[in-house]
Scaffold this motif. Sequence first.
Motif, PDB file in Angstrom:
ATOM      1  N   GLU B 157       0.790  -1.109   0.028  1.00 23.57           N
ATOM      2  CA  GLU B 157       0.202   0.055  -0.057  1.00 23.57           C
ATOM      3  C   GLU B 157       0.874   1.116  -0.011  1.00 23.57           C
ATOM      4  OE1 GLU B 157      -2.903   0.385   3.284  1.00 23.57           O
ATOM      5  OE2 GLU B 157      -2.233   2.343   3.408  1.00 23.57           O
ATOM      6  N   GLN B 160       2.109   1.780  -3.330  1.00 27.33           N
ATOM      7  CA  GLN B 160       1.201   2.563  -4.082  1.00 27.33           C
ATOM      8  C   GLN B 160       1.117   3.994  -3.680  1.00 27.33           C
ATOM      9  OE1 GLN B 160      -0.008   0.955  -6.652  1.00 27.33           O
ATOM     10  NE2 GLN B 160      -0.878   2.876  -7.259  1.00 27.33           N
ATOM     11  N   ARG B 161       1.069   4.266  -2.631  1.00 21.37           N
ATOM     12  CA  ARG B 161       1.036   5.655  -2.049  1.00 21.37           C
ATOM     13  C   ARG B 161       2.164   6.380  -2.660  1.00 21.37           C
ATOM     14  NH1 ARG B 161      -1.544   6.448   3.531  1.00 21.37           N
ATOM     15  NH2 ARG B 161      -1.161   8.737   3.199  1.00 21.37           N
ATOM     16  N   ASN B 164       1.441   7.237  -6.369  1.00 20.36           N
ATOM     17  CA  ASN B 164       0.311   8.260  -6.442  1.00 20.36           C
ATOM     18  C   ASN B 164       0.784   9.476  -5.921  1.00 20.36           C
ATOM     19  OD1 ASN B 164      -1.320   6.247  -7.019  1.00 20.36           O
ATOM     20  ND2 ASN B 164      -2.279   6.316  -5.023  1.00 20.36           N
ATOM     21  N   THR B 165       1.701   9.548  -4.653  1.00 20.31           N
ATOM     22  CA  THR B 165       2.160  10.902  -4.556  1.00 20.31           C
ATOM     23  C   THR B 165       3.148  11.530  -5.538  1.00 20.31           C
ATOM     24  OG1 THR B 165       1.956   9.898  -2.236  1.00 20.31           O
ATOM     25  CG2 THR B 165       3.315  11.981  -2.514  1.00 20.31           C
ATOM     26  N   ARG B 212       3.370  17.358   0.236  1.00 25.84           N
ATOM     27  CA  ARG B 212       3.834  16.067  -0.431  1.00 25.84           C
ATOM     28  C   ARG B 212       5.206  16.010  -0.400  1.00 25.84           C
ATOM     29  NH1 ARG B 212      -0.909  17.630  -2.039  1.00 25.84           N
ATOM     30  NH2 ARG B 212      -2.537  16.074  -2.402  1.00 25.84           N
ATOM     31  N   LEU B 278       6.271   8.779   3.997  1.00 27.03           N
ATOM     32  CA  LEU B 278       6.209   7.418   3.487  1.00 27.03           C
ATOM     33  C   LEU B 278       7.452   6.429   3.706  1.00 27.03           C
ATOM     34  CD1 LEU B 278       3.936   7.729   0.304  1.00 27.03           C
ATOM     35  CD2 LEU B 278       3.320   6.616   2.482  1.00 27.03           C
TER      36      LEU B 278
END
Lengths: 398, 625
Positions: B157, B160-161, B164-165, B212, B278
């Motif tokens: 996950e 994936q983030r 996306n980020t 971000r 992350l």
Amino acid sequence: MRVSTAMIHQQGLQAIQRQQAQLTQTQLQLGSKVKWTSAAADPAAYAAAQGLDRAVAQNAQYKATAESAKGRLQLEEDVLTSVNSLLQQTRVLAIEAGSGGQSNESRAAIAKELGSIREQLLALANSSDGRGRYLFAGSADGEQPFSWNGGATNYAGDHHVSQVQIGAQRSIASGDSGQAVFMGLPGGYGGVGVSAATGNSGSLAVTYLKRDDGTAWDGGNYTLRFSAADRYEVLDTGGAVIDGGDYAAGQSLQVQGLTLTLAGTPAVGDELRLAPAPSQDVFALIDRLATAVAQLQAGGADAAHFQTQLQQSLAGLQGAENRMIDVRAGIGVRLNALDDAIDLSAAYGEHASSTVSTLRDLDYAKAATRLQLQMTALQAAQQSYTLVNQLSLFDYLR
Amino acid sequence: MSDLLSIGVSGLMAYRRALDTTSHNIANANTAGYTRQRVELVSVQGSGSGNGYMGAGVDTATVRRISDGLVNARLQSDASAYARLDVLAGYAARVDTLLSDNASGLSRPLQAFFDGASALAQDPASTAARQAFIGNAQSLAARFNDTQAQLDGMESELNQRLRNTVDEINGLTKSLAALNDKISLAQGQFSGQAPNDLLDQRDQLVEQLANRIGISTTTQPDGSLNIFTANGQALVLGRDATALGVAEDHYQSGRLDVVHGGGARITAQISGGAIGGLLDVRREVIDPARNQLGRLAVAVAESVNAQHAQGLDANGELGGPLFTVPTGSSYAAGGNRGTAEVQIGFKDLSQLGGSDYELRYDNGGWQLTDSRSGAVVPTTGSGTAADPLRAAGLELTLGGTPAAGDRFLLRPTASAGGQLQVAIADPAKIAAAAPLRVTAASGNSASAGAPVIKDAGDPQLLGPVTIAFTGPDTYSINGAGSYSWSAGTPITVNGWQLSLSGAPATGDRFEISRGVANSGDNGNANALAQLAQRGVLDGGRSSLGQAQSGLVSQAGVSAQQSALRRDAQAAIQAQTLNEREAISGVNLDEEAADLIRYQQAYQAAARVIQIADSLFQTLLQSVGR
């Protein structure tokens, strides 16, 4: 400081949200009865509580183990109580058989009864532990441990005794092997056997034999021969006379570190043999007694022969009874230890649980007070929000 | 007269603009990121004469955006810091809940496993107890597998983030480059007048970008904004944006690296923002949790198997492995030129740590470094199967031929929790009994305890042995030899030890023989239950249960710390936001007051025109008469 309209709204809202978050936390605590549900709230206390949880579980294990061992030992004690009463019955029958006024027929009946006692004993020795395993078989408890082959007992178990853990540093035997209970009883009189020679014609019988203190008895084979009714000599295996003396009826003889109590009068040439007796099991002991009782008697010499055998069997029986006392005393000591361990584990478990409780459990009074306080604070935040936001200069612009 | 009229008109015009701007403020009172604007009025210098300079009315110099660049910069860095801590705290709380919740944690199945061993010790021959013991072992293994799956799921996950980020960052930098273009154009068009609402838009986007990834910015003279990562890689230069990307790491170990433009890996340099969060989650939360979980799984498998191998099963055979022992993962770097491969085995639990390592071949030798600390880990052995490289409780067997500079990533325990399986399904194969039993001859003076297994691998372990005392302090083994006995020193034969109590006498005999099949003995079941208390990890200081608590409290501390830091950062951010609002936010009361003020001024200016008109009329009437 300058205040923007958006900020007034934002801060009022944040105050309400903060109060709501705290209120939800308190509500969760009240619902779950614990202060925290994850380690993040208080990692050190959480780890400590887990350690105590382990201690509680460990003590519960010790307690369960001790209770299970207690059940098994009580079962063993029950069986041994029955064994003991059979041994006492044997003693009564033996004494009855040895008393005057018995005929060959009545003795045969007694012998039969003794045979049945032996069988009952064998059944007891092969008792189950209530879980489909044999109680007196050591570690080989999947197979029937005792079998009677017509003249001797075969023990298929081993000497092993299982230990159970009933405390952190404490283990205890959860039973006794069949070997330790029924086998390996001292033969004859404490390891010394005495027998009358088959050709004896007098009424001399040995009624008791005692090993003197020390190591005077050397474990050899000796023959006691009456060269006259009032004279005896001691022969070694080579037939050499190594000792001798006078004998008067009713007198005790001191021979090779042994004291023999005699009854009756010997005929010239009557012999008594002294030899080390191998250890015996309780079944063979009773079988020998039954064989002696069943022997047909035709006169004083036979009766004397029987008396010698009977008295020796009674001494053996005494040994078996002593063994039962020892084993049962051992069981009693262990049962006490188990009770002690059960109490101790319960107490330790109790302490650990109460400590866990103070660490983890919610103080309801405190939490309820906090809930009340937080509700009041939330109300205040809500009211102040609505009041403050009613104020606007635009209301006065007409 | 015309002066009066034009002065009046200039007032009308100026206050009309002021009223417009006030209305704009009122309209945008709730627009996110809006900065209040003020019309800057300046008086107009008229023509001079001998009587002095006469004013010529009012003019609007500019519509000023009331903002403080320093507060805005702080708002950006606060947003970066908060976003990072928010992501970190979110994942840390999830890992904490996973590990410490009673329903999903490891503590209950671990305790149940040892409870099962204890129940087996009470009734070692019972098939039901054996079945229950296997069932407990399976639940324990399944809980390890589930926990690993949860952590693995979090990692995918997280990947994936990360993707996306990075996509979001690319979208934002593209929009910012386009805005830069618009702003510099707009600024050039009206002689340097700032396009206030575009600037607001750009500040909004910059804040979203800062959410971000950590950034720094510089404003150019033409009004455009250059944006760099906190470490100086350009993201936006004027009207050009550089895209970021993601790529598998050097070792193809399933982790993602962030790459900049052409392909430089900047993972290690990124700090702040969701993406920094992350990466922190991977390094500070998921990796340690997985490594510690795997370490515990290896410890359970190795220690239980070692004990299980010291017992006899119901068939009278030595116990086999109860658990399959997990294997460590090794990854060769992409650029390796040699053919070497690394096999990771576990040797010494008490030394086993929860680290990842890098193994490097240089100057004809292997060097092991701890991936996290970078410290060199001393090794022994050469790396062959016969003499493996030993370090930190591991045994590394190297196959193939390495080339200088070849590197490997070693993750010994990272996936071990998912590999734990129960290897025994047949209840008869549970080794509950002690392997040896002693038969003491009757009449012995000394008595013997149960033999203690020292080396379960000894080929003669179960061979029958008779120890006969030929004197009070000498004995023979199987009728041969004469060994001296001293009180307190156990007799060691064939991988086991026998302790005697009491003084032996000549003729004492002890026969040690293999236990029977279907034995009622519970020796090994006891030992398995006692394993709960035995220290196996951390140099023998931590039991399995304590190591499990360590894992939970480590995750708990991490969750607690990150939540505290997030809350602190939230307070700081709220403070900065308040400062920004104090400077740039719209206050409706203030705007209402301004409305009144400007309306009155407008009315007054209109009255000036009326006066000018009436002056003009007066003049006309007097002339016309």
